[in-house]
Design a protein around this motif. Structure first.
Motif, PDB file in Angstrom:
ATOM      1  N   GLU A 185       0.818  -1.216   0.000  1.00 56.67           N
ATOM      2  CA  GLU A 185       0.000   0.000   0.000  1.00 56.67           C
ATOM      3  C   GLU A 185       0.847   1.260   0.000  1.00 56.67           C
ATOM      4  O   GLU A 185       0.344   2.361  -0.244  1.00 56.67           O
ATOM      5  CB  GLU A 185      -0.913  -0.009   1.221  1.00 56.67           C
ATOM      6  N   ALA A 186       2.118   1.123   0.279  1.00 56.97           N
ATOM      7  CA  ALA A 186       3.066   2.237   0.261  1.00 56.97           C
ATOM      8  C   ALA A 186       4.453   1.652   0.083  1.00 56.97           C
ATOM      9  O   ALA A 186       4.698   0.488   0.434  1.00 56.97           O
ATOM     10  CB  ALA A 186       2.981   3.047   1.554  1.00 56.97           C
ATOM     11  N   LEU A 187       5.359   2.473  -0.468  1.00 59.16           N
ATOM     12  CA  LEU A 187       6.701   1.976  -0.759  1.00 59.16           C
ATOM     13  C   LEU A 187       7.746   2.996  -0.351  1.00 59.16           C
ATOM     14  O   LEU A 187       7.633   4.180  -0.682  1.00 59.16           O
ATOM     15  CB  LEU A 187       6.835   1.692  -2.259  1.00 59.16           C
ATOM     16  N   VAL A 188       8.782   2.544   0.372  1.00 58.43           N
ATOM     17  CA  VAL A 188       9.912   3.373   0.763  1.00 58.43           C
ATOM     18  C   VAL A 188      11.120   2.928  -0.041  1.00 58.43           C
ATOM     19  O   VAL A 188      11.503   1.755  -0.001  1.00 58.43           O
ATOM     20  CB  VAL A 188      10.193   3.256   2.278  1.00 58.43           C
ATOM     21  N   ILE A 189      11.731   3.864  -0.770  1.00 50.96           N
ATOM     22  CA  ILE A 189      12.884   3.557  -1.616  1.00 50.96           C
ATOM     23  C   ILE A 189      14.134   4.176  -1.008  1.00 50.96           C
ATOM     24  O   ILE A 189      14.235   5.396  -0.869  1.00 50.96           O
ATOM     25  CB  ILE A 189      12.686   4.093  -3.044  1.00 50.96           C
ATOM     26  N   ALA A 190      15.081   3.323  -0.631  1.00 48.43           N
ATOM     27  CA  ALA A 190      16.367   3.775  -0.095  1.00 48.43           C
ATOM     28  C   ALA A 190      17.498   3.043  -0.815  1.00 48.43           C
ATOM     29  O   ALA A 190      18.563   2.823  -0.240  1.00 48.43           O
ATOM     30  CB  ALA A 190      16.438   3.525   1.404  1.00 48.43           C
ATOM     31  N   ALA A 191      17.248   2.673  -2.056  1.00 50.09           N
ATOM     32  CA  ALA A 191      18.236   1.976  -2.869  1.00 50.09           C
ATOM     33  C   ALA A 191      19.260   2.968  -3.406  1.00 50.09           C
ATOM     34  O   ALA A 191      19.200   4.166  -3.128  1.00 50.09           O
ATOM     35  CB  ALA A 191      17.527   1.249  -4.015  1.00 50.09           C
ATOM     36  N   ALA A 192      20.186   2.482  -4.209  1.00 48.62           N
ATOM     37  CA  ALA A 192      21.182   3.356  -4.826  1.00 48.62           C
ATOM     38  C   ALA A 192      20.495   4.370  -5.735  1.00 48.62           C
ATOM     39  O   ALA A 192      19.455   4.081  -6.338  1.00 48.62           O
ATOM     40  CB  ALA A 192      22.175   2.515  -5.626  1.00 48.62           C
ATOM     41  N   THR A 193      21.092   5.564  -5.827  1.00 46.79           N
ATOM     42  CA  THR A 193      20.497   6.633  -6.629  1.00 46.79           C
ATOM     43  C   THR A 193      20.223   6.180  -8.056  1.00 46.79           C
ATOM     44  O   THR A 193      19.190   6.538  -8.645  1.00 46.79           O
ATOM     45  CB  THR A 193      21.436   7.855  -6.649  1.00 46.79           C
ATOM     46  N   SER A 194      21.107   5.377  -8.614  1.00 44.73           N
ATOM     47  CA  SER A 194      20.952   4.932  -9.991  1.00 44.73           C
ATOM     48  C   SER A 194      19.678   4.124 -10.208  1.00 44.73           C
ATOM     49  O   SER A 194      19.198   4.002 -11.345  1.00 44.73           O
ATOM     50  CB  SER A 194      22.169   4.108 -10.416  1.00 44.73           C
ATOM     51  N   ALA A 195      19.109   3.578  -9.137  1.00 49.58           N
ATOM     52  CA  ALA A 195      17.895   2.762  -9.251  1.00 49.58           C
ATOM     53  C   ALA A 195      16.621   3.549  -8.966  1.00 49.58           C
ATOM     54  O   ALA A 195      15.511   3.038  -9.193  1.00 49.58           O
ATOM     55  CB  ALA A 195      17.982   1.575  -8.287  1.00 49.58           C
ATOM     56  N   HIS A 196      16.749   4.779  -8.474  1.00 50.19           N
ATOM     57  CA  HIS A 196      15.571   5.525  -8.019  1.00 50.19           C
ATOM     58  C   HIS A 196      14.535   5.727  -9.120  1.00 50.19           C
ATOM     59  O   HIS A 196      13.339   5.486  -8.918  1.00 50.19           O
ATOM     60  CB  HIS A 196      15.991   6.884  -7.460  1.00 50.19           C
ATOM     61  N   ARG A 197      14.994   6.192 -10.284  1.00 49.37           N
ATOM     62  CA  ARG A 197      14.025   6.523 -11.333  1.00 49.37           C
ATOM     63  C   ARG A 197      13.207   5.303 -11.745  1.00 49.37           C
ATOM     64  O   ARG A 197      11.960   5.373 -11.827  1.00 49.37           O
ATOM     65  CB  ARG A 197      14.734   7.119 -12.546  1.00 49.37           C
ATOM     66  N   GLU A 198      13.872   4.204 -12.020  1.00 47.58           N
ATOM     67  CA  GLU A 198      13.161   2.996 -12.454  1.00 47.58           C
ATOM     68  C   GLU A 198      12.168   2.530 -11.400  1.00 47.58           C
ATOM     69  O   GLU A 198      11.026   2.161 -11.716  1.00 47.58           O
ATOM     70  CB  GLU A 198      14.161   1.890 -12.763  1.00 47.58           C
ATOM     71  N   LEU A 199      12.578   2.566 -10.132  1.00 52.10           N
ATOM     72  CA  LEU A 199      11.702   2.103  -9.058  1.00 52.10           C
ATOM     73  C   LEU A 199      10.509   3.036  -8.870  1.00 52.10           C
ATOM     74  O   LEU A 199       9.379   2.577  -8.653  1.00 52.10           O
ATOM     75  CB  LEU A 199      12.498   1.984  -7.757  1.00 52.10           C
ATOM     76  N   ILE A 200      10.748   4.340  -8.940  1.00 48.37           N
ATOM     77  CA  ILE A 200       9.642   5.295  -8.806  1.00 48.37           C
ATOM     78  C   ILE A 200       8.643   5.106  -9.949  1.00 48.37           C
ATOM     79  O   ILE A 200       7.421   5.058  -9.729  1.00 48.37           O
ATOM     80  CB  ILE A 200      10.175   6.738  -8.781  1.00 48.37           C
ATOM     81  N   GLU A 201       9.142   4.993 -11.178  1.00 46.75           N
ATOM     82  CA  GLU A 201       8.244   4.836 -12.320  1.00 46.75           C
ATOM     83  C   GLU A 201       7.447   3.537 -12.209  1.00 46.75           C
ATOM     84  O   GLU A 201       6.252   3.509 -12.529  1.00 46.75           O
ATOM     85  CB  GLU A 201       9.051   4.868 -13.617  1.00 46.75           C
ATOM     86  N   ARG A 202       8.081   2.484 -11.740  1.00 50.30           N
ATOM     87  CA  ARG A 202       7.371   1.202 -11.591  1.00 50.30           C
ATOM     88  C   ARG A 202       6.276   1.312 -10.534  1.00 50.30           C
ATOM     89  O   ARG A 202       5.155   0.822 -10.737  1.00 50.30           O
ATOM     90  CB  ARG A 202       8.370   0.104 -11.230  1.00 50.30           C
ATOM     91  N   ALA A 203       6.598   1.975  -9.421  1.00 50.48           N
ATOM     92  CA  ALA A 203       5.607   2.121  -8.349  1.00 50.48           C
ATOM     93  C   ALA A 203       4.466   3.031  -8.785  1.00 50.48           C
ATOM     94  O   ALA A 203       3.286   2.731  -8.542  1.00 50.48           O
ATOM     95  CB  ALA A 203       6.276   2.667  -7.096  1.00 50.48           C
ATOM     96  N   VAL A 204       4.795   4.159  -9.416  1.00 51.62           N
ATOM     97  CA  VAL A 204       3.756   5.089  -9.867  1.00 51.62           C
ATOM     98  C   VAL A 204       2.839   4.402 -10.880  1.00 51.62           C
ATOM     99  O   VAL A 204       1.611   4.556 -10.834  1.00 51.62           O
ATOM    100  CB  VAL A 204       4.405   6.356 -10.475  1.00 51.62           C
TER     101      VAL A 204
END
Length: 328
Positions: free
Chosen positions: A62-81
Motif C-alpha cells: 500500500e506504500a513503498l519506501v525507496i532507499a536503494a542506490a540513486t541509480s535505481a531511483h528513477r526505475e523504481l519510482i516509475e514502476r511504483a507510480v
C-alpha cells in the motif's frame, strides 16, 4: 498498512526500524539488490518479510519506501507510480536535475504520489525558524548562513558515485533555504578544497565546499559543507534579519565551544552523525508519508521541490568546476 522497503543499507535499515515502531505500518516487505542483505535486515529487525524485488511488487504494498542506490531511483519510482503505489524516496531522485524533471513530468502525467526525503522540513528547529520568519519577527532577511559538517568522510566508494559534495550534502541546505524563505535561488558561486584524504580528490570530489547563493529577493546565503569536522556532526543555520536573528541547531549538543572566558555552553555530547541529529525528524517524515499514502495529508516535499534543490546543487557543482558564477 502493508509497506515495502527497497534498499536495506544504513538509511533503509533506519527507515525500516522507524516503520516497525510506527502504528501506521502493520507489515513490512523487504527487498535489496543483494538478496542476503534483505535477509540479514529481517533477522536484525526481528520483523519484516525478505523478498526479491518482483515478489515485493507482486505483493501489492500500500506504500513503498525507496532507499536503494540513486541509480535505481528513477526505475523504481516509475514502476511504483505505474502500479498506483504511493512512494517515499530518498534524495536525490536522479543523477541530475534534468533527469529529475523528466521524472516529475512522468509522475504528474500518471497522477503519482511521491514524497522525497528532505527530513529537515520535519525538524523542530527549522519549523520554529520558519514560523518566526513568517510572523515578521525577524523583519526582512539580509543574510543566511548554513553549515553541514560531517565528523568524518564516508567511504571513498560512496563518494565516487555521490555526484559531489554539493549534491550529496549541501542539497539539504539548498532545499531548506527554499522551503524557509519561499524564494528561489537565482545565482550560485562555489569554491572547494581538499586537505584531507587525497583519495577524495582522486574520486573527483572536494572535502570542503562553500557556495554563495543569491535569492530572488536579493537575500544572500552562504552554504558550507565539509567531510572533516572533528568536533562532531554539525548542522546549523542562521537567519539574520532587519529586526531579529535566529539560529537552528544551537543547542547543548552543538559541535563547537565558546572562546569567551567563563562561558560553558554547550555542555552536551555532539551528535556523531546526521542519523542521530535528525532522529525525530526521520520518524516524523515517515509518519507523515503513511498519512499521505492513506489520503489523510498533503505532500510535504513533492518531487518538483526536490528537483528544484537538485538544480541548485547542479549549478553549484558547475560553478565549482568552471570557477565562475552560474545563473539559474
Amino acid at each position: 498498512m502493508l509497506v515495502g522497503v527497497i534498499g536495506l543499507g544504513r538509511i533503509g535499515l533506519m527507515h525500516a526500524q522507524n516503520l516497525l515502531a510506527s502504528p501506521g505500518a502493520t507489515e513490512l516487505l523487504l527487498a535489496d539488490a543483494v538478496a542476503e542483505t534483505a535477509q540479514r535486515a529481517a533477522a536484525r529487525l526481528r520483523g519484516g518479510t525478505p523478498l526479491h524485488l518482483d515478489q515485493l511488487f507482486d505483493s501489492a504494498p500500500e506504500a513503498l519506501v525507496i532507499a536503494a542506490a540513486t541509480s535505481a531511483h528513477r526505475e523504481l519510482i516509475e514502476r511504483a507510480v505505474s502500479a498506483g503505489i504511493p512512494v517515499f524516496c530518498e534524495k536525490p531522485v536522479a543523477a541530475s536535475s534534468a533527469e529529475a524533471l523528466e521524472l516529475v513530468a512522468f509522475t504528474e502525467a500518471n497522477q503519482g504520489i511521491v514524497q522525497i526525503g528532505h527530513q529537515r522540513r520535519f525538524d523542530a528547529g527549522y519549523r520554529a525558524a520558519k514560523a518566526e520568519l513568517g510572523s515578521g519577527k525577524l523583519g526582512w532577511l539580509h543574510s543566511i548562513r548554513a553549515v553541514t559538517a560531517d565528523a568524518r568522510p564516508p567511504a571513498l566508494e560512496f563518494l565516487a558515485g555521490s555526484g559531489g559534495i554539493f549534491r550529496d550534502c549541501s542539497v539539504h541546505d539548498f532545499d531548506i533555504i527554499r522551503w524557509l524563505t519561499g524564494q528561489d535561488v537565482v545565482e550560485v558561486y562555489a569554491r572547494g578544497s581538499n586537505r584531507g584524504d587525497p583519495g577524495i580528490g582522486e574520486a573527483g570530489d572536494v572535502d570542503t565546499g562553500a557556495a554563495l547563493l543569491t535569492l530572488t529577493d536579493g537575500t544572500l546565503a552562504t552554504v558550507v559543507a565539509t567531510r572533516y569536522n572533528g568536533a562532531g556532526h554539525d548542522v546549523r543555520m542562521e537567519l539574520q534579519g532587519s529586526a531579529g536573528s535566529v539560529c537552528v541547531g544551537l543547542d547543548e549538543q552543538a559541535a563547537l565551544h565558546s572562546a569567551e572566558p567563563g562561558v560553558a555552553f554547550p555542555t552536551g555530547v555532539p551528535h556523531p552523525s546526521f542519523m542521530e541529529r535528525f532522529a525525530a525528524a526521520y520518524r516524523s517524515q515517515l509518519d507523515h508519508f503513511l498519512a499521505l499514502a492513506r489520503g489523510e495529508a498533503e505532500n510535504p516535499c513533492p518531487l518538483a521541490e526536490s528537483a528544484a534543490a537538485s538544480r541548485v546543487a547542479d549549478a553549484a557543482q558547475e560553478s565549482l568546476e568552471r570557477g565562475v558564477a552560474v545563473r539559474l
